[in-house]
Structure formats: structure tokens, C-alpha cells
Design a protein around this motif. Structure first.
Motif, PDB file in Angstrom:
ATOM      1  N   ILE A  19      -8.132  -5.317  22.753  1.00  0.00           N
ATOM      2  CA  ILE A  19      -7.656  -6.089  21.601  1.00  0.00           C
ATOM      3  C   ILE A  19      -7.337  -7.526  21.999  1.00  0.00           C
ATOM      4  N   SER A  20      -6.854  -7.724  23.221  1.00  0.00           N
ATOM      5  CA  SER A  20      -6.478  -9.068  23.665  1.00  0.00           C
ATOM      6  C   SER A  20      -7.689  -9.928  24.028  1.00  0.00           C
ATOM      7  N   LEU A  21      -8.860  -9.327  24.159  1.00  0.00           N
ATOM      8  CA  LEU A  21     -10.064 -10.077  24.493  1.00  0.00           C
ATOM      9  C   LEU A  21     -10.623 -10.773  23.250  1.00  0.00           C
ATOM     10  N   PRO A  22     -11.434 -11.813  23.464  1.00  0.00           N
ATOM     11  CA  PRO A  22     -12.124 -12.417  22.317  1.00  0.00           C
ATOM     12  C   PRO A  22     -13.025 -11.379  21.638  1.00  0.00           C
ATOM     13  N   LYS A  23     -13.256 -11.586  20.360  1.00  0.00           N
ATOM     14  CA  LYS A  23     -13.984 -10.602  19.557  1.00  0.00           C
ATOM     15  C   LYS A  23     -15.373 -10.311  20.126  1.00  0.00           C
ATOM     16  N   ARG A  24     -16.063 -11.331  20.595  1.00  0.00           N
ATOM     17  CA  ARG A  24     -17.421 -11.147  21.140  1.00  0.00           C
ATOM     18  C   ARG A  24     -17.391 -10.291  22.405  1.00  0.00           C
ATOM     19  N   ASP A  25     -16.455 -10.574  23.305  1.00  0.00           N
ATOM     20  CA  ASP A  25     -16.348  -9.794  24.544  1.00  0.00           C
ATOM     21  C   ASP A  25     -15.944  -8.355  24.270  1.00  0.00           C
ATOM     22  N   ALA A  26     -15.014  -8.171  23.334  1.00  0.00           N
ATOM     23  CA  ALA A  26     -14.583  -6.819  22.986  1.00  0.00           C
ATOM     24  C   ALA A  26     -15.736  -6.019  22.395  1.00  0.00           C
ATOM     25  N   THR A  27     -16.550  -6.664  21.566  1.00  0.00           N
ATOM     26  CA  THR A  27     -17.701  -5.984  20.966  1.00  0.00           C
ATOM     27  C   THR A  27     -18.718  -5.592  22.031  1.00  0.00           C
ATOM     28  N   MET A  28     -18.959  -6.476  22.982  1.00  0.00           N
ATOM     29  CA  MET A  28     -19.903  -6.157  24.066  1.00  0.00           C
ATOM     30  C   MET A  28     -19.392  -4.995  24.911  1.00  0.00           C
ATOM     31  N   LEU A  29     -18.095  -4.978  25.219  1.00  0.00           N
ATOM     32  CA  LEU A  29     -17.533  -3.896  26.015  1.00  0.00           C
ATOM     33  C   LEU A  29     -17.533  -2.575  25.250  1.00  0.00           C
ATOM     34  N   LYS A  30     -17.287  -2.623  23.942  1.00  0.00           N
ATOM     35  CA  LYS A  30     -17.347  -1.399  23.131  1.00  0.00           C
ATOM     36  C   LYS A  30     -18.766  -0.846  23.072  1.00  0.00           C
ATOM     37  N   ARG A  31     -19.747  -1.742  22.979  1.00  0.00           N
ATOM     38  CA  ARG A  31     -21.142  -1.315  22.974  1.00  0.00           C
ATOM     39  C   ARG A  31     -21.511  -0.676  24.310  1.00  0.00           C
ATOM     40  N   GLN A  32     -21.045  -1.286  25.402  1.00  0.00           N
ATOM     41  CA  GLN A  32     -21.311  -0.737  26.733  1.00  0.00           C
ATOM     42  C   GLN A  32     -20.613   0.610  26.898  1.00  0.00           C
ATOM     43  N   LEU A  33     -19.395   0.734  26.394  1.00  0.00           N
ATOM     44  CA  LEU A  33     -18.668   1.990  26.458  1.00  0.00           C
ATOM     45  C   LEU A  33     -19.384   3.082  25.675  1.00  0.00           C
ATOM     46  N   SER A  34     -19.907   2.733  24.513  1.00  0.00           N
ATOM     47  CA  SER A  34     -20.666   3.692  23.711  1.00  0.00           C
ATOM     48  C   SER A  34     -21.924   4.164  24.453  1.00  0.00           C
ATOM     49  N   HIS A  35     -22.593   3.220  25.094  1.00  0.00           N
ATOM     50  CA  HIS A  35     -23.793   3.558  25.867  1.00  0.00           C
ATOM     51  C   HIS A  35     -23.441   4.491  27.027  1.00  0.00           C
ATOM     52  N   LEU A  36     -22.385   4.179  27.757  1.00  0.00           N
ATOM     53  CA  LEU A  36     -21.979   5.013  28.883  1.00  0.00           C
ATOM     54  C   LEU A  36     -21.488   6.380  28.419  1.00  0.00           C
ATOM     55  N   GLU A  37     -20.826   6.428  27.276  1.00  0.00           N
ATOM     56  CA  GLU A  37     -20.368   7.707  26.731  1.00  0.00           C
ATOM     57  C   GLU A  37     -21.543   8.624  26.413  1.00  0.00           C
TER      58      GLU A  37
END
Length: 111
Positions: A19-37
């Protein structure tokens, strides 16, 4: 390596660091997390290598079979007419597409 990255991302998600990250970085990390999941979700709680692996379809799980061979993990493989006999350690001739066949064999192997 990737499993450690997956666990770190899950920890960051649970502690709300995303949540504390910029929106673009948070979205990229969520996408990567989804891929790894999707690819590592089944083994996220493993602490060591399994004693043996059961491969249901050699054609579909060829990569997993090669990984087991590389790591030295013994494999039991249900083989059909289109399977390679030299890859698995223990072979069980069966129709690897039929759910009833797979259920019967796994019940006998596991119990």
C-alpha cells in the motif's frame, strides 16, 4: 530462488507494505505475485524435497519429470502407449486419461 521471492512478496502483501508503494509499482508486484501463485502455489509450504513423485501423464508433465531426474527424486509414472519407458523409475501401465483408472491406482499406491 523464485520460491523465496514468492514468500517475500506474500509477506509484503500480508503486512500491507504494498500500500505504501506507488500505484504502478504495487500493480507490477501484484501481477508478479499472481504469476508466482499460479506456478508455485502448490509447493509454497514445502521445506524439503519429496521422497517420491507420482507423474500421472508423462506428456503433460515432462518438465516436472525432467526436474525430478535432475534432482535425483525417484518417480512413479503412469504410462500409456505414447509414453517414454526410459524416463521414470517405476512404471505402471495404465490409461492416464481416465479418471477412474487414475483414482484406482492412486488409492492402491497411497494406502
Amino acid at each position: 530462488m523464485r520460491l523465496r521471492e514468492f514468500r517475500d512478496l506474500r509477506t509484503e502483501q500480508k503486512t500491507a507494505k504494498l500500500i505504501s508503494l506507488p500505484k504502478r509499482d504495487a500493480t507490477m508486484l501484484k501481477r508478479q505475485l499472481s504469476h508466482l501463485e499460479r506456478y508455485l502455489g502448490g509447493i509454497k509450504y514445502m521445506t524439503g524435497l519429496p521422497d517420491i513423485v507420482i507423474i500421472l501423464d508423462q506428456q503433460e508433465e515432462y518438465t516436472a519429470l525432467q526436474e525430478c531426474i535432475t534432482l535425483g527424486i525417484p518417480t512413479i509414472s503412469l504410462i500409456d502407449t505414447n509414453s517414454d519407458l526410459d524416463l521414470a523409475d517405476i512404471l505402471i501401465p495404465a490409461i492416464d486419461d481416465a479418471i477412474a483408472s487414475i483414482g484406482l491406482i492412486l488409492n492402491k499406491v497411497v494406502f
